[in-house]
Design an enzyme around this catalytic site. Structure first.
Site, short mmCIF file in Angstrom:
data_model
loop_
_atom_site.label_atom_id
_atom_site.label_comp_id
_atom_site.label_asym_id
_atom_site.label_seq_id
_atom_site.Cartn_x
_atom_site.Cartn_y
_atom_site.Cartn_z
CG HIS A 15 -2.15 1.37 1.30
ND1 HIS A 15 -3.10 0.73 1.42
CD2 HIS A 15 -1.53 2.49 1.61
CE1 HIS A 15 -4.38 1.87 1.51
NE2 HIS A 15 -2.84 3.25 1.25
CG HIS A 17 -0.77 6.98 -0.92
ND1 HIS A 17 -2.02 7.82 -1.75
CD2 HIS A 17 -0.52 6.44 0.27
CE1 HIS A 17 -3.02 6.75 -0.78
NE2 HIS A 17 -2.35 5.97 0.34
CE LYS A 101 -7.72 1.41 -0.75
NZ LYS A 101 -7.23 2.77 -0.29
CG HIS A 138 -9.99 4.63 2.71
ND1 HIS A 138 -8.65 4.90 3.00
CD2 HIS A 138 -10.15 4.46 4.19
CE1 HIS A 138 -8.42 6.11 4.42
NE2 HIS A 138 -9.53 5.86 4.59
CG HIS A 176 -5.32 2.01 6.06
ND1 HIS A 176 -6.24 2.04 5.81
CD2 HIS A 176 -4.85 2.85 3.99
CE1 HIS A 176 -6.92 2.88 4.62
NE2 HIS A 176 -5.83 3.11 4.24
CG ASP A 249 -1.36 5.07 4.30
OD1 ASP A 249 -2.06 5.14 2.87
OD2 ASP A 249 -2.41 5.12 5.08
#
Ligand code: NCD
Ligand code: ZN
Length: 348
Positions: A15, A17, A101, A138, A176, A249
């Protein structure tokens, strides 16, 4: 006996970004020096909703990657109310993306094109169940009337449990995860469900957010919870159970945006991720489970071959930069400037 060093198979960050343009170029080296592959989150300002956007974003990542590293970005599709099963299925079979996602609309950074109501994407869930494509969630309700510390629990109760019942073959990663209750759900429904655990949710609790005043660089979503949740996350991650694996994350934001009247959610953890995980596993006397959590469980869940190289971590305190410069701004590094007990020795 104290273990002072450990060599594990090259890990995967399930995970991550990376953003794009100048931020991508600055943050990517930190990930590729620790991880062989990463599951790339699609929540750019223009989200990655189509095969062609995913292909060009993947190329941008690969061309930004320092030459000495063999790094494989694993792309994901950002689900919207308009996503079609055809796009999902074709992209999965063409190996453009490994997963899709789900961001409930408005739930976090760049989720304003997320899904308004799960019922609207029922055909997507059916398609993903049929083709065996993982759904990454999420898991927080976007209902702003719900207390921020309860948003994960409410999502699990109202949305996840019905989804699990309705699509009994759908593979899901709860991203997460932050609560004891979510850990129990993952355990109960494994192996078709798994949970990623960040380093910061195992190091911070909700009090850390307000230690000495509000700490914007500890603000992320889901928000850190009470201490007993943090302790439960450490036990789950270090248990060796195959339903838990790394998802850092890492979510970089410019300092000017973090330290503003409305601070964006996200912590840049890529530069200290593996060192932090090693420290946690050492503190829990579970270094022998680090490889499963870091390098085996995620790959197996996604049906990927295990990585070939290795990375060695040693108990040798070192400091990582406090910030990284980007133009005339900077990004604050999680635990940057602290003396971190574990460091990365080498990487083959
Ligand atoms: C992430 C981001 O900044 O993109 N922020 C965060 O607080 N974790 C989005 C997300 O994963 O929620
Ligand atoms: Zn994220």
């Amino acid at each position: 006996m104290t273990i002072n060093s450990i060599t594990i198979r090259k890990p995967d960050d399930c995970h991550l970004h990376l953003r794009d343009d100048s931020i991508l170029r600055v943050v990517l080296p930190y990930t590729v020096s620790q991880f062989a592959r990463a599951v790339i989150m699609p929540n750019l300002v223009t989200p990655i909703t189509t095969i062609s956007l995913a292909e060009s974003y993947r190329n941008e990542i690969l061309t930004s990657c320092p030459g000495e590293f063999d790094f494989h970005p694993l792309m994901t599709c950002y689900l919207t109310d308009m996503t079609t099963p055809k796009e999902i299925e074709f992209g999965f079979f063409e190996n453009v993306w490994v997963a899709a996602k789900l961001y409930p609309i408005g739930v976090t950074t760049n989720s304003n094109q997320g899904v308004t109501d799960l019922i609207k994407i029922a055909p997507i869930f059916e398609c993903m169940e049929k083709i065996g494509m993982p759904l990454l969630i999420h898991g927080e309700t976007a209902n702003s009337d719900i207390d921020i510390f309860d948003r994960e629990a409410v999502f699990m109760e109202n949305s996840l449990l019905p989804l699990l019942k309705r699509y009994q073959g759908l593979k899901i990663v709860l991203e997460h995860i932050t609560t004891n209750e979510t850990i129990d759900i993952v355990r109960k429904y494994a192996p078709r469900i798994a949970g990623t655990i960040t380093p910061h949710h195992m190091m911070l609790n909700r009090t850390s957010l307000f230690q000495g005043g509000f700490q914007p660089h500890h603000y992320c979503l889901p928000i850190a919870k009470r201490e007993y949740h943090r302790l439960a996350l450490r036990k789950a991650a270090t248990s060796g159970e195959s339903c838990f694996f790394i998802g850092t994350d890492s979510a970089p934001h410019l300092r000017s945006i973090k330290e503003s009247s409305c601070c964006s959610a996200g912590i840049f953890v890529a530069a200290t991720a593996l060192q932090s995980y090693a420290q946690i596993f050492a503190e829990e006397c579970a270094l022998n489970q680090l490889e499963a959590f870091a390098s085996l469980n995620g790959a197996r869940f996604y049906g990927l071959p295990l990585n070939k190289g290795t990375v060695t971590l040693e108990q040798n305190p070192s400091r990582v930069l406090k910030t990284i410069t980007i133009g005339d701004d900077e990004i604050v590094v999680f635990r940057g400037g602290e003396l971190i007990p574990w460091s990365i020795k080498n990487n083959k």
